[in-house]
Design a protein around this motif. Structure first.
Motif, PDB file in Angstrom:
ATOM      1  N   LYS A  88       0.840  -1.203   0.000  1.00 51.29           N
ATOM      2  CA  LYS A  88       0.000   0.000   0.000  1.00 51.29           C
ATOM      3  C   LYS A  88       0.872   1.248   0.000  1.00 51.29           C
ATOM      4  O   LYS A  88       0.545   2.235  -0.641  1.00 51.29           O
ATOM      5  N   LEU A  89       1.967   1.188   0.757  1.00 50.51           N
ATOM      6  CA  LEU A  89       2.872   2.341   0.830  1.00 50.51           C
ATOM      7  C   LEU A  89       3.484   2.609  -0.544  1.00 50.51           C
ATOM      8  O   LEU A  89       3.613   3.748  -0.970  1.00 50.51           O
ATOM      9  N   THR A  90       3.869   1.527  -1.205  1.00 47.86           N
ATOM     10  CA  THR A  90       4.483   1.665  -2.532  1.00 47.86           C
ATOM     11  C   THR A  90       3.497   2.263  -3.523  1.00 47.86           C
ATOM     12  O   THR A  90       3.831   3.173  -4.275  1.00 47.86           O
ATOM     13  N   LEU A  91       2.260   1.750  -3.485  1.00 45.40           N
ATOM     14  CA  LEU A  91       1.272   2.238  -4.451  1.00 45.40           C
ATOM     15  C   LEU A  91       0.770   3.626  -4.086  1.00 45.40           C
ATOM     16  O   LEU A  91       0.183   4.313  -4.921  1.00 45.40           O
ATOM     17  N   HIS A  92       0.976   4.024  -2.839  1.00 47.99           N
ATOM     18  CA  HIS A  92       0.526   5.362  -2.424  1.00 47.99           C
ATOM     19  C   HIS A  92       1.506   6.452  -2.873  1.00 47.99           C
ATOM     20  O   HIS A  92       1.154   7.636  -2.875  1.00 47.99           O
ATOM     21  N   LEU A  93       2.701   6.057  -3.248  1.00 46.08           N
ATOM     22  CA  LEU A  93       3.695   7.051  -3.674  1.00 46.08           C
ATOM     23  C   LEU A  93       3.194   7.808  -4.912  1.00 46.08           C
ATOM     24  O   LEU A  93       2.462   7.231  -5.721  1.00 46.08           O
TER      25      LEU A  93
END
Lengths: 223, 303
Positions: A88-93
């Motif tokens: 989720k963190l990666t896709l939130h970038l």
């Protein structure tokens, strides 16, 4: 941003990639030294004859190494993303999700290429010293499907690991196992030569499966 | 005031189980809004929809006027996301994670991050995987402060934190949000923290929003009423009639022996009138103002 994504991927996979590089190179050196030793003991003429008349390849020890390396690299790269849904963190970038996925895959594919190319060079150079170019090319060409299997295994591994539900993950594993079998069906030297370009295209197409898992993750699919 | 978050007609199911239907709410700019609800009422579902990791069965969610499902990366850079349990990349160190994130945010404030990290007794080379939950929460908070987003979405920020770190987190966050005019949308299981932190709250019940209003309004107007009744032998009927009385404005009446208790925003006089209207014999009616936690429990029930 490209550099930052590569930096993150490197942090996850540096040990796995280093080990893969050593393993690939080690196997190639082992195969080359085995051939050299055989030539020393039995003479080059005999080894050439065995290679031509009995379809000996000498490269068999490396058969499943690229496959295992592909699987391991996929796991090392994508499992930490799925731990506590870190992905989720990666896709939130602030970076488009498709581009992010492709850059992550590009990193993995380049890492594999580094290992595989090193392995092929280490195999081909010593063989070219003792075999005519037709024979050394034959050995290298015959081993190419195994390396293609390594790329496919990596992409399958990414597809399975990024899949958010267990039911579908098990299904993906079964599909992957059947598909990977295709790379090891014909043991005869150069049996895949005509088929290899098509096989490579199929491997490239596997990227879309990884994107499918990312889309399912983004849609919040659950068991 | 401009709405930073706007959810329209959100409907979601898990399998055949309805989580909520036609949920609508807005979060105005510069406010800290807390989403309160018991387990299973859909708080995390709402956060997941808001952060774009769950596609609702129906409805849409707009942040800064853009649908979260098709949001521009530049708009996403204005949203700081804290995942439940202060999840961050476990394989990175304090220094590496700062280096990684800084590449994505042009307005990155390295100093804000390292200022907070200096308060932690950890080496810059320590991996996040080896940190305590409290330390991880500070790293996550530091990253959000450095990102300097206009909107912060925090999922269960108090999970796993001891009282000291919870207090530190709440104080730091409130001071930051108020000083910089940030909008915050958050959930937490610890309602005392919410009372200290949030301006407005949404209280969710199963399948719907029970209430959305400023916390100050709850604290000044909501009361717990207690009285004695001699109709306790017919308890079930009494509680049912009370629940329906006054248009549902008496929350979750409960009866233990002769002691009747319920919560309401109504005044003493209005409550007395409803009890008389319903022909409930009562005596010693008294009311008291309560904190957010008691008000929440009174509105949603203990079970």
């Amino acid at each position: 941003m490209f550099k930052a994504v590569f930096f993150k991927e490197w942090l996850k996979t540096r040990w796995c990639l280093s080990a893969a590089f050593v393993l690939c190179s080690g196997f190639s050196i082992y195969i080359a030294s085995r051939v050299m030793k055989a030539i020393e003991l039995q003479g080059a003429g005999h080894i050439w004859e065995v290679t031509v008349s009995r379809d000996a390849l000498f490269a068999e020890p490396i058969t499943f190494v690229p496959l295992l390396i592909g699987l391991a690299l996929g796991l090392f790269q994508y499992f930490p993303e799925m731990q506590r849904k870190c992905f989720k963190l990666t896709l939130h970038l602030p970076y488009p999700a498709l581009r992010m996925t492709l850059v992550m895959l590009l990193y993995g594919l380049l890492g594999l290429s580094l290992c595989f190319v090193a392995s092929l060079i280490l195999l081909w150079i010593p063989l070219a010293q003792v075999f005519p170019s037709e024979l050394s090319s034959r050995i290298v060409l015959s081993s190419l499907p195994w390396f293609a299997a390594g790329y496919a295994a990596y992409l399958f591994s990414a597809w399975i690991t990024l899949e958010p539900t267990w039911k579908r993950r098990v299904f993906n594993m079964i599909v992957a196992a059947f598909c990977l079998k295709i790379f090891f069906m014909a043991p005869a030297p150069e049996a895949y030569n005509a088929f290899l370009p098509w096989l490579s295209l199929c491997v490239i197409a596997l990227i879309s499966l990884v994107w499918l898992s990312v889309l399912r993750f983004k849609a919040g699919k659950q068991d | 005031m401009e709405a930073i978050i706007e959810c329209r007609n959100l409907t979601h199911f898990y399998g055949k189980r309805l989580i909520y239907e036609n949920l609508n709410f807005k979060v105005p700019e510069g406010r800290i809004l807390g989403l309160l609800g018991k387990n299973g009422t859909g708080k995390t579902t709402t956060i997941n929809i808001l952060s774009g990791y769950l596609e609702p069965r129906k409805g849409e969610c707009l942040i800064f006027g853009e649908n979260i499902r098709s949001m521009n990366p530049a708009t996403r850079a204005r949203i700081g996301l804290l995942i439940e349990g202060h999840v961050q990349y476990q394989f990175m160190t304090i220094r590496q994670i700062e280096r990684f994130y800084s590449a994505f945010y042009p307005q990155w404030r390295k100093d804000a991050y390292y200022e907070l990290m200096a308060k932690l007794k950890v080496a810059p080379g320590q991996r996040i995987a080896n940190m305590s939950c409290g330390q991880r929460s500070q790293v996550a908070l530091g990253l959000i402060l450095a990102q300097n987003p206009d909107l912060l979405v925090l999922d269960d920020f108090s999970l796993g934190l001891d009282p000291g770190y919870r207090r530190l987190f709440v104080e730091y966050l409130r001071e930051y949000a108020k000083a910089e005019g940030k909008t915050v949308f958050l959930t937490s299981h610890i309602i005392q923290d919410m009372e200290r932190l949030v301006d407005d709250c949404i209280i969710m019940d199963y399948g719907r929003i029970l209430l959305q209003c400023p916390v100050a309004q709850i604290l000044s107007n909501f009361r717990i009423y207690r009285c004695q009744t001699d109709e306790y032998r017919n308890g079930e009927a009494l509680l049912q009639s009370l629940s329906q009385a006054g248009g549902g404005k008496l929350y979750h009446p409960s009866l233990i022996r002769q002691n009747l208790e319920f919560g309401s925003f109504l005044s003493d006089a209005e409550v007395g009138r409803i009890l008389r209207q319903e022909q409930i014999g009562y005596s010693q009616l008294r009311s008291e103002r309560v904190g957010l936690e008691d008000a929440f429990l009174s509105m949603t029930g203990k079970y």
